[in-house]
Enzyme design. Sequence first.
Site, PDB file in Angstrom:
ATOM      1  N   CYS A  13       0.866  -1.186   0.000  1.00 17.47           N
ATOM      2  CA  CYS A  13       0.000   0.000   0.000  1.00 17.47           C
ATOM      3  C   CYS A  13       0.899   1.232   0.000  1.00 17.47           C
ATOM      4  CB  CYS A  13      -0.978  -0.025   1.172  1.00 17.47           C
ATOM      5  SG  CYS A  13      -0.192  -0.008   2.798  1.00 17.47           S
ATOM      6  N   ARG A  19      -3.337  -0.559   5.277  1.00 14.36           N
ATOM      7  CA  ARG A  19      -3.928  -1.643   4.482  1.00 14.36           C
ATOM      8  C   ARG A  19      -3.035  -2.870   4.335  1.00 14.36           C
ATOM      9  NH1 ARG A  19      -5.061   2.190  -0.468  1.00 14.36           N
ATOM     10  NH2 ARG A  19      -3.162   3.077   0.474  1.00 14.36           N
ATOM     11  N   ASP A 130      -7.905   3.967   0.654  1.00 12.47           N
ATOM     12  CA  ASP A 130      -6.994   4.459   1.696  1.00 12.47           C
ATOM     13  C   ASP A 130      -7.809   5.012   2.872  1.00 12.47           C
ATOM     14  OD1 ASP A 130      -5.148   5.802   3.190  1.00 12.47           O
ATOM     15  OD2 ASP A 130      -4.186   6.785   1.485  1.00 12.47           O
TER      16      ASP A 130
HETATM   17  P1  4NP Z   1      -1.738   2.896   3.955  1.00  9.11           P
HETATM   18  O1  4NP Z   1      -2.354   4.292   4.508  1.00  9.11           O
HETATM   19  O2  4NP Z   1      -1.188   3.194   2.586  1.00  9.11           O
HETATM   20  O3  4NP Z   1      -2.917   1.984   3.910  1.00  9.11           O
HETATM   21  O4  4NP Z   1      -0.665   2.481   4.945  1.00  9.11           O
HETATM   22  C1  4NP Z   1      -1.606   5.480   4.513  1.00  9.11           C
HETATM   23  C2  4NP Z   1      -0.644   5.689   5.468  1.00  9.11           C
HETATM   24  C3  4NP Z   1       0.065   6.884   5.483  1.00  9.11           C
HETATM   25  C4  4NP Z   1      -0.207   7.855   4.542  1.00  9.11           C
HETATM   26  C5  4NP Z   1      -1.157   7.643   3.563  1.00  9.11           C
HETATM   27  C6  4NP Z   1      -1.862   6.437   3.547  1.00  9.11           C
HETATM   28  N1  4NP Z   1       0.482   9.092   4.590  1.00  9.11           N
HETATM   29  O5  4NP Z   1       0.183   9.980   3.779  1.00  9.11           O
HETATM   30  O6  4NP Z   1       1.398   9.244   5.424  1.00  9.11           O
END
Ligand code: 4NP
Length: 163
Positions: A13, A19, A130
């Site tokens: 992800c 995720r 997300d």
């Molecule tokens: P992930 O969620 O991709 O599901 O781990 C996110 C975690 C951090 C960020 C964006 C999405 N961020 O912008 O830091």
Amino acid sequence: MSKKTEKRILFVCLGNICRSPLAKGIMQTYLERDGLEDYIKVDSAGILNCHQGELPDPRMRAHAIKRGYNLLSRSRQVKSDDFDDFDLILGMDDRNIDALKELAPSPEAQQKIHRMADFCQRIPVDCVPDPYFGGASGFENVLDILEDACKGLLEYLKNNPKG
Ligand code: 4NP
């Protein structure tokens, strides 16, 4: 599934704190339930490196533990060597897929990239959205989608041990 089969799956992800650690936790639970954890190995990684070394997001951990998934992995960035080390590389959304295609070192490596949502059997989605900037319902939605997708992925692996 043949006892010799060994398949390595990497969930990817954006940040590797919501995720993909959840996908890994759910899949590991299903593999252990079915006695397949020695034959199918799972890991997770992120496109970004800004959460390097961190545990999964506390919100994600809190929602996951309510369904029995204790998420303890540490965030790391995906790297081109991962295409040598894994057989299937599963992105959560199109942005992840595009970044993975750019990172893939060869056309053969690109063939390992697939969309996690394509393994869903019950919930009709084309991505795992997300949850990071949203509320509690987004995290529950990710849990619902990834439980469905992991069930479909496990069934696919059982039916295609060499695929
Ligand atoms: P992930 O969620 O991709 O599901 O781990 C996110 C975690 C951090 C960020 C964006 C999405 N961020 O912008 O830091």
